[in-house]
Design an enzyme around this catalytic site. Structure first.
Site, PDB file in Angstrom:
ATOM      1  N   GLY A  97     -11.085   5.461  -3.325  1.00 43.84           N
ATOM      2  CA  GLY A  97     -10.989   4.713  -2.061  1.00 43.84           C
ATOM      3  C   GLY A  97     -11.243   5.644  -0.881  1.00 43.84           C
ATOM      4  O   GLY A  97     -12.066   5.360   0.006  1.00 43.84           O
ATOM      5  N   HIS A  98     -10.539   6.789  -0.893  1.00 42.07           N
ATOM      6  CA  HIS A  98     -10.762   7.780   0.173  1.00 42.07           C
ATOM      7  C   HIS A  98     -12.209   8.276   0.140  1.00 42.07           C
ATOM      8  O   HIS A  98     -12.842   8.451   1.183  1.00 42.07           O
ATOM      9  CB  HIS A  98      -9.840   8.986  -0.021  1.00 42.07           C
ATOM     10  CG  HIS A  98      -8.378   8.686   0.038  1.00 42.07           C
ATOM     11  ND1 HIS A  98      -7.567   8.752  -1.055  1.00 42.07           N
ATOM     12  CD2 HIS A  98      -7.571   8.332   1.067  1.00 42.07           C
ATOM     13  CE1 HIS A  98      -6.320   8.464  -0.721  1.00 42.07           C
ATOM     14  NE2 HIS A  98      -6.289   8.194   0.571  1.00 42.07           N
ATOM     15  N   GLY A 153      -9.800   2.317   6.018  1.00 48.87           N
ATOM     16  CA  GLY A 153      -9.998   1.353   4.939  1.00 48.87           C
ATOM     17  C   GLY A 153      -9.397  -0.004   5.265  1.00 48.87           C
ATOM     18  O   GLY A 153      -8.308  -0.079   5.845  1.00 48.87           O
ATOM     19  N   ARG A 189      -0.149   5.583  -4.210  1.00 48.75           N
ATOM     20  CA  ARG A 189       1.164   5.190  -4.766  1.00 48.75           C
ATOM     21  C   ARG A 189       1.041   4.607  -6.178  1.00 48.75           C
ATOM     22  O   ARG A 189       2.061   4.453  -6.850  1.00 48.75           O
ATOM     23  CB  ARG A 189       1.866   4.201  -3.828  1.00 48.75           C
ATOM     24  CG  ARG A 189       2.354   4.861  -2.550  1.00 48.75           C
ATOM     25  CD  ARG A 189       3.287   3.973  -1.736  1.00 48.75           C
ATOM     26  NE  ARG A 189       3.920   4.710  -0.661  1.00 48.75           N
ATOM     27  CZ  ARG A 189       3.500   4.734   0.608  1.00 48.75           C
ATOM     28  NH1 ARG A 189       2.434   4.055   0.962  1.00 48.75           N
ATOM     29  NH2 ARG A 189       4.158   5.449   1.516  1.00 48.75           N
TER      30      ARG A 189
HETATM   31  P1  AMP Z   1      -3.837   7.030   3.024  1.00 53.69           P
HETATM   32  O1  AMP Z   1      -4.127   8.380   2.450  1.00 53.69           O
HETATM   33  O2  AMP Z   1      -3.168   6.106   2.070  1.00 53.69           O
HETATM   34  O3  AMP Z   1      -3.183   7.106   4.377  1.00 53.69           O
HETATM   35  O4  AMP Z   1      -5.260   6.369   3.280  1.00 53.69           O
HETATM   36  C1  AMP Z   1      -6.230   6.994   4.082  1.00 53.69           C
HETATM   37  C2  AMP Z   1      -7.342   6.024   4.344  1.00 53.69           C
HETATM   38  O5  AMP Z   1      -7.925   5.610   3.120  1.00 53.69           O
HETATM   39  C3  AMP Z   1      -6.856   4.742   5.053  1.00 53.69           C
HETATM   40  O6  AMP Z   1      -7.795   4.383   6.065  1.00 53.69           O
HETATM   41  C4  AMP Z   1      -6.808   3.751   3.940  1.00 53.69           C
HETATM   42  O7  AMP Z   1      -6.977   2.415   4.363  1.00 53.69           O
HETATM   43  C5  AMP Z   1      -7.978   4.208   3.088  1.00 53.69           C
HETATM   44  N1  AMP Z   1      -7.819   3.702   1.717  1.00 53.69           N
HETATM   45  C6  AMP Z   1      -6.732   3.823   0.916  1.00 53.69           C
HETATM   46  N2  AMP Z   1      -6.923   3.163  -0.234  1.00 53.69           N
HETATM   47  C7  AMP Z   1      -8.156   2.621  -0.176  1.00 53.69           C
HETATM   48  C8  AMP Z   1      -8.941   1.807  -1.060  1.00 53.69           C
HETATM   49  N3  AMP Z   1      -8.489   1.437  -2.235  1.00 53.69           N
HETATM   50  N4  AMP Z   1     -10.172   1.425  -0.644  1.00 53.69           N
HETATM   51  C9  AMP Z   1     -10.643   1.796   0.570  1.00 53.69           C
HETATM   52  N5  AMP Z   1      -9.961   2.559   1.448  1.00 53.69           N
HETATM   53  C10 AMP Z   1      -8.738   2.957   1.079  1.00 53.69           C
END
Ligand code: AMP
Length: 284
Positions: A33-34, A151, A191
């Site tokens: 995703g990242h 995301g 998570r």
């Molecule tokens: P986080 O590390 O969870 O704070 O996420 C960092 C960025 O990655 C945020 O903009 C999230 O929305 C994005 N993100 C997390 N999971 C996904 C996913 N499955 N698909 C797309 N973007 C994602």
């Protein structure tokens, strides 16, 4: 390159004068995703910065700040493979001073409007979006990117960040990227690491409920309560539902009927792990 200090980032930024810079803010434990955000940033920009920072001020006292996965070496390796130009991984004290000791009394916060935070995740995660907006604006000020990549997975977060950028005249374009899922349909999340194999199966309930709502909408049901009620047949005692809402995707306003601008959003606990997901009803 890996930078731990704000000064190192500023120095790089001076070198990159005149180039198009993109920032992908993350809390690390990077997954596909990242990486999709990073790939989009690479396509759009001359230079890409990824921040890796588990931001203490967006976690509530009973949340998982201490146990949140921290895998900086692996994250750095993944970023290098993707051709990221700079990974910024500051300590809490580098970001907030005071040896990282934080107090609402001494820190300037960015507080998004009540209308946007008094719903969905903001209802139970009180202060969460103040913490998010504060760290994102700080990162914007440190990196001074032209583009910020976020995301759709965190749909409320993107709406709030766009609102902050507009209201505070931040000269940065926000690019929203689609949700990346496992083949099973489970939305990727750092998570998910907390879940057992069994839990991962139970977690499919989120995407199943959302897909079914979308299907029902596309078959012609627009009554929001009727759409939400379709969820009950999916739930078992393994699921602790926190919310299921159908709102306007751009404004998070309630609507009298679902339409092509509607988004269905869900938060549900599985094995005690709080998971979120969403889908646009008008999208095929
Ligand atoms: P986080 O590390 O969870 O704070 O996420 C960092 C960025 O990655 C945020 O903009 C999230 O929305 C994005 N993100 C997390 N999971 C996904 C996913 N499955 N698909 C797309 N973007 C994602």
């Amino acid at each position: 390159m890996l930078a731990h200090t704000i000064e190192e980032v500023r120095e790089k930024r001076r070198e990159w004068k005149g180039l198009k810079v993109g920032l992908v803010p993350t809390m690390g434990a990077l997954h596909e995703g990242h990486l999709s955000l990073i790939k989009k940033a690479k396509e759009t920009c001359d230079k890409v910065v990824v921040s890796v920072f588990v931001n203490p001020i967006q976690f509530g006292p009973s949340e998982d700040y201490d146990k949140y996965p921290r895998t900086l070496d692996k994250d750095y390796e993944l970023c290098s493979k993707e051709g990221v130009d700079l990974v910024f991984a500051p300590s809490p004290s580098e970001m907030y001073g005071d040896g990282g000791k934080l107090s609402n009394d001494t820190l300037t916060y960015v507080c998004p409007p009540f209308f946007y935070v008094n719903k969905l995740c903001g209802k139970t995660r009180v202060g969460h979006f103040d913490g998010v907006c504060t760290v994102v604006l700080k990162l914007f000020n440190i990196v001074q990117p032209d583009y910020g990549f976020f995301g759709q997975k965190d749909a409320q977060q993107v709406v709030i960040i766009k609102k902050m950028v507009k209201d505070l005249n931040v000269p940065i374009e926000i690019v929203q990227c689609p949700i990346v899922r496992e083949e099973s349909g489970l939305a990727l999340s750092s998570r998910n690491k907390y879940l057992s194999q069994e839990g991962k199966k139970d977690a499919l309930v989120l995407s199943s409920i959302l897909n079914n709502i979308k299907l029902c909408y596309q078959k012609g049901i627009t009554d929001i309560e009727a759409l939400k009620e379709t969820a009950y047949s999916f739930l078992t005692d393994k699921h602790e539902m926190e919310y299921l809402e159908i709102l306007d995707r751009n404004t998070l306003e309630e609507k009298s009927k679902a339409d092509n601008d509607s988004i269905a959003l869900i938060a549900c606990r599985v094995e005690g792990v709080r998971l979120i997901d969403n889908t646009y009803l008008g999208e095929r």
